[in-house]
Scaffold this motif. Structure first.
Motif, PDB file in Angstrom:
ATOM      1  N   UNK A 110       0.870  -1.177   0.000  1.00  0.00           N
ATOM      2  CA  UNK A 110       0.000   0.000   0.000  1.00  0.00           C
ATOM      3  C   UNK A 110       0.905   1.224   0.000  1.00  0.00           C
ATOM      4  N   UNK A 111       0.579   2.193  -0.866  1.00  0.00           N
ATOM      5  CA  UNK A 111       1.314   3.462  -0.855  1.00  0.00           C
ATOM      6  C   UNK A 111       0.338   4.626  -0.952  1.00  0.00           C
ATOM      7  N   UNK A 112       0.546   5.604  -0.114  1.00  0.00           N
ATOM      8  CA  UNK A 112      -0.147   6.882  -0.238  1.00  0.00           C
ATOM      9  C   UNK A 112       0.968   7.906  -0.358  1.00  0.00           C
ATOM     10  N   UNK A 113       1.283   8.233  -1.583  1.00  0.00           N
ATOM     11  CA  UNK A 113       2.484   9.025  -1.873  1.00  0.00           C
ATOM     12  C   UNK A 113       2.421  10.424  -1.295  1.00  0.00           C
ATOM     13  N   UNK A 114       1.237  11.040  -1.251  1.00  0.00           N
ATOM     14  CA  UNK A 114       1.137  12.383  -0.681  1.00  0.00           C
ATOM     15  C   UNK A 114       1.623  12.403   0.759  1.00  0.00           C
ATOM     16  N   UNK A 115       1.398  11.319   1.478  1.00  0.00           N
ATOM     17  CA  UNK A 115       1.797  11.214   2.880  1.00  0.00           C
ATOM     18  C   UNK A 115       3.153  10.544   3.061  1.00  0.00           C
ATOM     19  N   UNK A 116       3.756  10.090   1.963  1.00  0.00           N
ATOM     20  CA  UNK A 116       5.002   9.308   2.035  1.00  0.00           C
ATOM     21  C   UNK A 116       4.809   8.088   2.937  1.00  0.00           C
ATOM     22  N   UNK A 117       3.630   7.472   2.833  1.00  0.00           N
ATOM     23  CA  UNK A 117       3.282   6.308   3.646  1.00  0.00           C
ATOM     24  C   UNK A 117       3.278   5.055   2.777  1.00  0.00           C
ATOM     25  N   UNK A 165      -4.892   9.508  -3.578  1.00  0.00           N
ATOM     26  CA  UNK A 165      -4.674   8.298  -4.364  1.00  0.00           C
ATOM     27  C   UNK A 165      -3.966   7.251  -3.507  1.00  0.00           C
ATOM     28  N   UNK A 166      -4.488   6.039  -3.558  1.00  0.00           N
ATOM     29  CA  UNK A 166      -3.905   4.894  -2.850  1.00  0.00           C
ATOM     30  C   UNK A 166      -3.435   3.929  -3.923  1.00  0.00           C
ATOM     31  N   UNK A 167      -2.144   3.632  -3.935  1.00  0.00           N
ATOM     32  CA  UNK A 167      -1.573   2.739  -4.938  1.00  0.00           C
ATOM     33  C   UNK A 167      -1.336   1.380  -4.287  1.00  0.00           C
ATOM     34  N   UNK A 168      -1.885   0.358  -4.904  1.00  0.00           N
ATOM     35  CA  UNK A 168      -1.701  -1.011  -4.429  1.00  0.00           C
ATOM     36  C   UNK A 168      -0.890  -1.770  -5.483  1.00  0.00           C
ATOM     37  N   UNK A 223      -0.266  -3.267 -10.667  1.00  0.00           N
ATOM     38  CA  UNK A 223      -0.444  -2.049  -9.883  1.00  0.00           C
ATOM     39  C   UNK A 223      -1.846  -1.495 -10.137  1.00  0.00           C
ATOM     40  N   UNK A 224      -2.529  -1.140  -9.059  1.00  0.00           N
ATOM     41  CA  UNK A 224      -3.876  -0.582  -9.137  1.00  0.00           C
ATOM     42  C   UNK A 224      -3.932   0.709  -8.346  1.00  0.00           C
ATOM     43  N   UNK A 225      -4.612   1.687  -8.905  1.00  0.00           N
ATOM     44  CA  UNK A 225      -4.765   2.982  -8.238  1.00  0.00           C
ATOM     45  C   UNK A 225      -6.210   3.149  -7.784  1.00  0.00           C
ATOM     46  N   UNK A 226      -6.354   3.535  -6.535  1.00  0.00           N
ATOM     47  CA  UNK A 226      -7.667   3.775  -5.950  1.00  0.00           C
ATOM     48  C   UNK A 226      -7.740   5.221  -5.473  1.00  0.00           C
ATOM     49  N   UNK A 227      -8.951   5.756  -5.423  1.00  0.00           N
ATOM     50  CA  UNK A 227      -9.169   7.106  -4.901  1.00  0.00           C
ATOM     51  C   UNK A 227      -9.978   6.990  -3.609  1.00  0.00           C
ATOM     52  N   UNK A 228      -9.469   7.604  -2.538  1.00  0.00           N
ATOM     53  CA  UNK A 228     -10.211   7.642  -1.279  1.00  0.00           C
ATOM     54  C   UNK A 228     -11.467   8.469  -1.504  1.00  0.00           C
ATOM     55  N   UNK A 229     -12.634   7.844  -1.269  1.00  0.00           N
ATOM     56  CA  UNK A 229     -13.869   8.575  -1.541  1.00  0.00           C
ATOM     57  C   UNK A 229     -14.834   8.628  -0.363  1.00  0.00           C
ATOM     58  N   UNK A 230     -14.402   8.164   0.795  1.00  0.00           N
ATOM     59  CA  UNK A 230     -15.264   8.267   1.961  1.00  0.00           C
ATOM     60  C   UNK A 230     -14.693   7.512   3.143  1.00  0.00           C
ATOM     61  N   UNK A 231     -15.252   7.770   4.305  1.00  0.00           N
ATOM     62  CA  UNK A 231     -14.854   7.043   5.510  1.00  0.00           C
ATOM     63  C   UNK A 231     -16.081   6.857   6.388  1.00  0.00           C
ATOM     64  N   UNK A 232     -15.980   5.907   7.291  1.00  0.00           N
ATOM     65  CA  UNK A 232     -17.074   5.671   8.233  1.00  0.00           C
ATOM     66  C   UNK A 232     -16.501   5.089   9.517  1.00  0.00           C
ATOM     67  N   UNK A 233     -17.261   5.224  10.583  1.00  0.00           N
ATOM     68  CA  UNK A 233     -16.908   4.622  11.866  1.00  0.00           C
ATOM     69  C   UNK A 233     -18.060   3.695  12.230  1.00  0.00           C
ATOM     70  N   UNK A 234     -17.739   2.420  12.440  1.00  0.00           N
ATOM     71  CA  UNK A 234     -18.763   1.404  12.698  1.00  0.00           C
ATOM     72  C   UNK A 234     -18.313   0.476  13.818  1.00  0.00           C
ATOM     73  N   UNK A 235     -19.264  -0.253  14.376  1.00  0.00           N
ATOM     74  CA  UNK A 235     -18.892  -1.317  15.330  1.00  0.00           C
ATOM     75  C   UNK A 235     -18.202  -2.433  14.554  1.00  0.00           C
ATOM     76  N   UNK A 236     -17.299  -3.131  15.207  1.00  0.00           N
ATOM     77  CA  UNK A 236     -16.550  -4.209  14.555  1.00  0.00           C
ATOM     78  C   UNK A 236     -17.455  -5.276  13.964  1.00  0.00           C
TER      79      UNK A 236
END
Length: 195
Positions: A63-70, A123-126, A133-146
C-alpha cells in the motif's frame, strides 16, 4: 526509606511499560524491512516468499499513499500474529483490483497510523505480489462497530477498504472501527482500448 522504595518500584514499572511500547514499534519497523525484501523477491520470482523462516504468512501487496510518504507491506490473513508485523488482507475478500471489496486491516498505532491523515481524493496505490499495480481514490470514511461494518465483499464494484481501530488516539481496545473507502481509478490506457 519506604518512599524511596515506592519511587524505585514505580520508576521500574514505568521503564518496563515504556520498553514494551518501544519494543512493539521497533518490531513493526524491522518487520517492514524484512517484508520489503520478501515482497521484492516474491515479485521477481513469482513465488510467495516468507519474510523469515518461521513466518506463517507472506507478503501479498504493498500500500502506498504518496502524498503522505506512507507505505506498508500487506500480509496474507488478518490474524493477530500477522497484524503484529503489518497490515493483513482480510480472509475471503478479493485481491485488490479484482471485482468486489478488498479489505486490508492493521493497527491504528503502527502500520495504519497514517489513515487519520488521508484526505478524500487521495490516491492509494496497491502493488500486488504478481506485480500488477492498481490505483484507488479515497472517496469516503465511516466509523462502525466491529460486528456491523455492512461491507459486501462480493459487490459489483472494484473497491478497497482500509480498516483500523477507532478512535485513533485511544490507548485501550474498543469495539469501533474506522473504515476508509476507496474506488478503483480507471486508467486512461484501459479506457482508450476498444471493447
Amino acid at each position: 526509606m519506604r518512599r524511596s522504595l515506592i519511587a524505585i518500584v514505580l520508576a521500574l514499572a514505568g521503564l518496563v511499560l515504556c520498553g514494551q511500547g518501544v519494543y512493539i514499534h521497533a518490531k513493526a519497523l524491522l518487520a517492514q524491512v524484512l517484508l520489503q525484501r520478501a515482497f521484492a523477491e516474491t515479485i521477481a520470482t513469482g513465488h510467495a516468499i516468507k519474510p523469515w523462516s518461521w513466518a506463517d504468512t507472506w507478503p501479498v501487496a504493498r500500500i502506498e499513499i504518496r502524498r503522505l510518504h506512507a507505505s506498508a507491506i500487506v500480509l496474507a490473513g488478518s490474524s493477530g500474529q500477522a497484524l503484529a508485523f503489518g497490515p493483513g488482507h482480510v480472509e475471503l475478500t478479493p485481491d485488490a483490483g479484482e471485482r468486489g471489496v478488498a479489505i486490508y486491516s492493521a493497527h491504528r498505532d503502527t502500520h495504519f497510523r497514517f489513515l487519520k491523515d488521508v484526505l478524500i481524493g487521495d490516491e492509494i496505490v496497491i502493488t500486488r505480489n504478481d506485480g500488477k499495480v492498481f490505483r484507488f481514490r479515497a472517496d469516503g470514511s465511516s466509523v462502525v462497530r466491529f460486528d456491523a461494518a455492512g461491507i459486501d465483499a462480493l459487490s459489483d464494484g472494484t473497491e478497497l477498504v482500509l480498516a483500523t481501530c477507532w478512535p485513533f488516539d485511544a490507548v485501550t481496545p474498543g469495539p469501533m472501527r474506522y473504515l476508509l473507502h476507496a474506488t478503483l481509478i480507471e486508467d486512461a490506457a484501459a479506457k482508450a482500448q476498444p471493447p
